[in-house]
Design an enzyme around this catalytic site. Structure first.
Site, PDB file in Angstrom:
ATOM      1  CD  GLU A   1      -0.964 -14.732  52.426  1.00  0.00           C
ATOM      2  OE1 GLU A   1      -0.550 -14.012  53.332  1.00  0.00           O
ATOM      3  OE2 GLU A   1      -1.384 -14.299  51.331  1.00  0.00           O
TER       4      GLU A   1
ATOM      5  NE  ARG B   1     -11.358 -13.217  43.245  1.00  0.00           N
ATOM      6  CZ  ARG B   1     -10.253 -13.523  43.930  1.00  0.00           C
ATOM      7  NH1 ARG B   1      -9.086 -13.584  43.331  1.00  0.00           N
ATOM      8  NH2 ARG B   1     -10.300 -13.763  45.201  1.00  0.00           N
TER       9      ARG B   1
ATOM     10  CE  LYS C   1      -7.028 -16.346  51.892  1.00  0.00           C
ATOM     11  NZ  LYS C   1      -5.804 -17.145  51.753  1.00  0.00           N
TER      12      LYS C   1
HETATM   13  P1  ATP Z   1      -8.557 -14.036  49.192  1.00  0.00           P
HETATM   14  O1  ATP Z   1      -8.550 -12.813  48.335  1.00  0.00           O
HETATM   15  O2  ATP Z   1      -9.897 -14.603  49.429  1.00  0.00           O
HETATM   16  O3  ATP Z   1      -7.764 -13.894  50.432  1.00  0.00           O
HETATM   17  P2  ATP Z   1      -6.353 -15.228  47.942  1.00  0.00           P
HETATM   18  O4  ATP Z   1      -6.227 -15.325  46.473  1.00  0.00           O
HETATM   19  O5  ATP Z   1      -5.528 -14.226  48.613  1.00  0.00           O
HETATM   20  O6  ATP Z   1      -7.870 -15.120  48.302  1.00  0.00           O
HETATM   21  P3  ATP Z   1      -4.863 -17.571  48.464  1.00  0.00           P
HETATM   22  O7  ATP Z   1      -4.777 -18.359  49.707  1.00  0.00           O
HETATM   23  O8  ATP Z   1      -3.685 -16.805  48.033  1.00  0.00           O
HETATM   24  O9  ATP Z   1      -6.097 -16.602  48.633  1.00  0.00           O
HETATM   25  O10 ATP Z   1      -5.416 -18.460  47.269  1.00  0.00           O
HETATM   26  C1  ATP Z   1      -5.012 -19.767  46.994  1.00  0.00           C
HETATM   27  C2  ATP Z   1      -5.419 -20.097  45.589  1.00  0.00           C
HETATM   28  O11 ATP Z   1      -6.830 -20.021  45.457  1.00  0.00           O
HETATM   29  C3  ATP Z   1      -4.837 -19.124  44.597  1.00  0.00           C
HETATM   30  O12 ATP Z   1      -4.351 -19.840  43.490  1.00  0.00           O
HETATM   31  C4  ATP Z   1      -5.994 -18.251  44.230  1.00  0.00           C
HETATM   32  O13 ATP Z   1      -5.861 -17.749  42.932  1.00  0.00           O
HETATM   33  C5  ATP Z   1      -7.183 -19.194  44.377  1.00  0.00           C
HETATM   34  N1  ATP Z   1      -8.405 -18.449  44.680  1.00  0.00           N
HETATM   35  C6  ATP Z   1      -8.607 -17.566  45.667  1.00  0.00           C
HETATM   36  N2  ATP Z   1      -9.838 -17.026  45.607  1.00  0.00           N
HETATM   37  C7  ATP Z   1     -10.449 -17.601  44.541  1.00  0.00           C
HETATM   38  C8  ATP Z   1     -11.740 -17.473  43.935  1.00  0.00           C
HETATM   39  N3  ATP Z   1     -12.669 -16.637  44.423  1.00  0.00           N
HETATM   40  N4  ATP Z   1     -11.994 -18.222  42.843  1.00  0.00           N
HETATM   41  C9  ATP Z   1     -11.090 -19.073  42.354  1.00  0.00           C
HETATM   42  N5  ATP Z   1      -9.862 -19.233  42.862  1.00  0.00           N
HETATM   43  C10 ATP Z   1      -9.531 -18.509  43.942  1.00  0.00           C
HETATM   44 MG    MG Z   2      -3.327 -14.379  48.167  1.00  0.00          MG
END
Ligand code: ATP
Ligand code: MG
Length: 556
Positions: free
Chosen positions: A34, A258, A268
């Site tokens: 995102e 994760r 983020k």
């Molecule tokens: P955050 O909670 O840090 O904002 P998010 O999951 O909302 O992370 P996205 O941009 O939606 O962030 O994530 C893109 C991809 O990265 C998704 O497939 C998500 O599952 C993966 N991802 C995000 N954080 C992690 C993590 N700590 N470990 C492994 N994969 C991750």
């Molecule tokens: Mg997300």
């Protein structure tokens, strides 16, 4: 490296699929960020996994920006995300945006309405939540659940046309109000949000929810293996339900744990707070866990890929020790970083038997770990040097293998010197030490027969350049700041940045460029910071030479 380890569970699934001829053996993964922030090391894990699986099985990976939430998304983030993925060493097949599918998703929604599988609900968010029931108690229908198909089409078209304010209506899937999975109790598909979108502008005032956008986007792209993190397990039934009802390409969702890492935060939303509230200077402040911060700090793409490979793929949440990442970068830089000398806390050494004003060009290997030393650099030597203050003691204890009156050391890549004398100022502070050098002891051609135990680093005073160096420590003082009482920001380490000005460095370092790693002998690995200018050189310490932290923790 990865050749010898056993298959992880995703590789097993893919190999089984290939054996069964599923999707004609085709593997297409996607990385779906995102664009609401910079990528962090957790994303690196997901990138290495998605791109790595595709590479291993001759497949491809799409980069799909999951931009269904107009309010938080920005083009700046899109550009940085792309730069980070490329820097990590991966190339995507297609660059795509969920927002490109808004028309198609709208049509899918109409299709579900026509099948009697979706309805417009005027209930408030509170009313909907209250009617959902609890895990042990079934939900109740809201009055709008029995609306006619015609009415639902009309209202949904009106929602799209902007007839209603934010929050006035939602579109819900008609699934099962008694399902033990709460996500199936008539989940939201669309909400009204009169907001400007970074790509579609003001075209839309209704936006699809994650659950209606993600799986359908996977399906439109014919993604074969849609890999996400464990918190999406309860969403999987709904993911499959939409695909089944629409009869579209059956992408499959798989979940892994994760990455969580000690002494940092990995969301983020939290990282944005650190930036906005000025706890750090920017998203790429070298203390941040973002990919751009690691790059700026001197981490290499290899070290991060290696780290992701080493931690493996798990099905259970765990916490990875920050020092494993440091181990990976040390291991890499030991093999690649050029050795240089820098004196952080200088004291003058005068070599009394060396001709004043004379310069002798010595040479030092760039990296003794590399066959042939990876070339040599010029190392000017003269009668006045800077050495580290801590390498001299007025009253050295036994087994102090550095300098004190009567003691000898080797100057790295140069001569053996003996300390004869020192000078103090009126405050009793040592200002200068006087030594004599042994002309026959030149490195590489030592015929002196003298054995010394210590070797110290130095820089020729008339030739030295000055620089600022920035030393970093953990950003937080506790292992898991998100899990502590109160606000996570209360646990920030106040000493995470130490700036040292007027460090004396070898003149050759004025040719340094950001990203090229140097080992400052005995002081750690460094790289030029992006704030650096030719008149004001700035180096970041990437990592110390040894894991000082592990010892501290044991002691503490
Ligand atoms: P955050 O909670 O840090 O904002 P998010 O999951 O909302 O992370 P996205 O941009 O939606 O962030 O994530 C893109 C991809 O990265 C998704 O497939 C998500 O599952 C993966 N991802 C995000 N954080 C992690 C993590 N700590 N470990 C492994 N994969 C991750
Ligand atoms: Mg997300």
């Amino acid at each position: 490296m990865s050749e010898e380890r056993s298959l992880n569970f995703l590789e097993e699934i893919i190999e089984e699929d290939i054996r069964n001829g599923k999707n004609g053996g085709r593997v297409l993964t996607r990385f779906p960020p995102e664009p609401n922030g910079y990528l962090h090391i957790g994303h690196a894990k997901s990138i290495c996994l998605n791109f790595g699986l595709a590479q291993k099985y001759n497949g491809k990976t799409n980069l799909r920006f999951d931009d269904t939430n107009p309010v938080t998304e920005e083009t700046e983030y899109v550009d940085n995300i792309k730069a980070d993925i490329k820097w990590l060493g991966f190339n995507w097949d297609e660059e795509l945006y969920s927002s490109d599918y808004f028309d198609q998703l709208f049509d899918f929604a109409i299709e579900l309405i026509k099948k009697g599988l979706a309805y417009v609900d005027d209930s408030t968010a509170e009313e909907i939540a209250a009617a959902k029931g609890t895990p042990t108690e079934p939900g109740k229908p809201t009055p709008n659940r029995s609306r006619s198909i015609e009415k639902n089409i009309q209202l949904f078209e009106e929602m799209k046309a902007g007839k209603y304010p934010d929050g006035a209506k939602v579109l819900r899937a008609k699934v099962d109000l008694a399902s033990p999975n709460m996500h199936l109790r008539d989940p939201l598909m669309y909400r009204i949000k009169h907001a400007h979108h970074h790509r579609t502008g003001n075209k839309w005032c209704i936006y699809p929810m994650y659950d209606f956008a993600h799986g359908q986007s996977d399906s439109i792209e014919k993604i074969t293996h849609s890999v996400c993190t464990l918190e999406f397990i309860p969403h999987r039934d709904l993911y499959e339900w939409f695909i089944e009802q629409l009869g579209i390409f059956p992408s499959k969702q798989y979940e892994f744990a994760r990455l969580n890492m000690t002494y940092t935060v990995m969301s983020k939303r939290k990282l944005l707070q650190l930036v906005n509230e000025k706890y750090v200077s920017s998203w790429d402040d070298p203390r941040m866990p973002t990919i751009s911060a690691f790059r700026r700090r001197g981490y290499t793409p290899e070290s991060i890929r290696n780290f992701c490979d080493r931690i493996g793929i798990a099905k259970r949440e765990n916490m990875i020790d920050y020092s494993l990442l440091e181990f990976c970068i040390r291991e890499d830089l030991n093999k690649t970083a050029w050795r240089r000398m820098a004196v952080l806390d200088p004291i003058k050494m005068v070599i009394t038997n060396y001709p004043k004003g004379q310069t002798e060009m010595l040479h030092g290997e760039n990296n003794p770990e590399v066959e042939g030393g990876d070339g040599v650099r010029d190392l000017p030597f003269s009668s006045e040097l800077w050495i580290e203050r801590e390498d001299f003691m007025e009253e050295p204890p036994k087994k102090f293998f550095r300098l004190g009156v009567g003691l000898m050391v080797r100057l790295k890549s140069a001569y053996i010197v003996k300390c004869d004398d020192f000078v103090k100022d009126e405050n009793g502070r040592v200002t200068e030490i006087h030594c004599s050098y042994i002309p026959e002891s030149k490195s590489g051609n030592d015929t002196s027969g003298i054995n010394v135990k210590g070797t110290i680093h130095w820089v020729s005073a008339p030739h030295a350049k000055t620089a600022e160096i920035r030393l970093y420590d953990r950003l937080f003082r506790v292992e898991d700041p998100s899990n502590e009482e109160g606000d996570f920001k209360e646990y920030i380490n106040p000493d995470s940045l130490e700036v040292i000005k007027n460090v004396y460095i070898e003149q050759d370092l004025s040719r340094a460029v950001p990203g090229k790693g140097y080992q400052f002998i005995r002081k750690g690995y460094f790289t030029l910071d992006t704030d650096s200018t030719p008149d004001h050189l700035i180096f970041n310490r990437t990592v110390t030479l040894k894991d000082a932290w592990a010892k501290e923790v044991k002691k503490g």
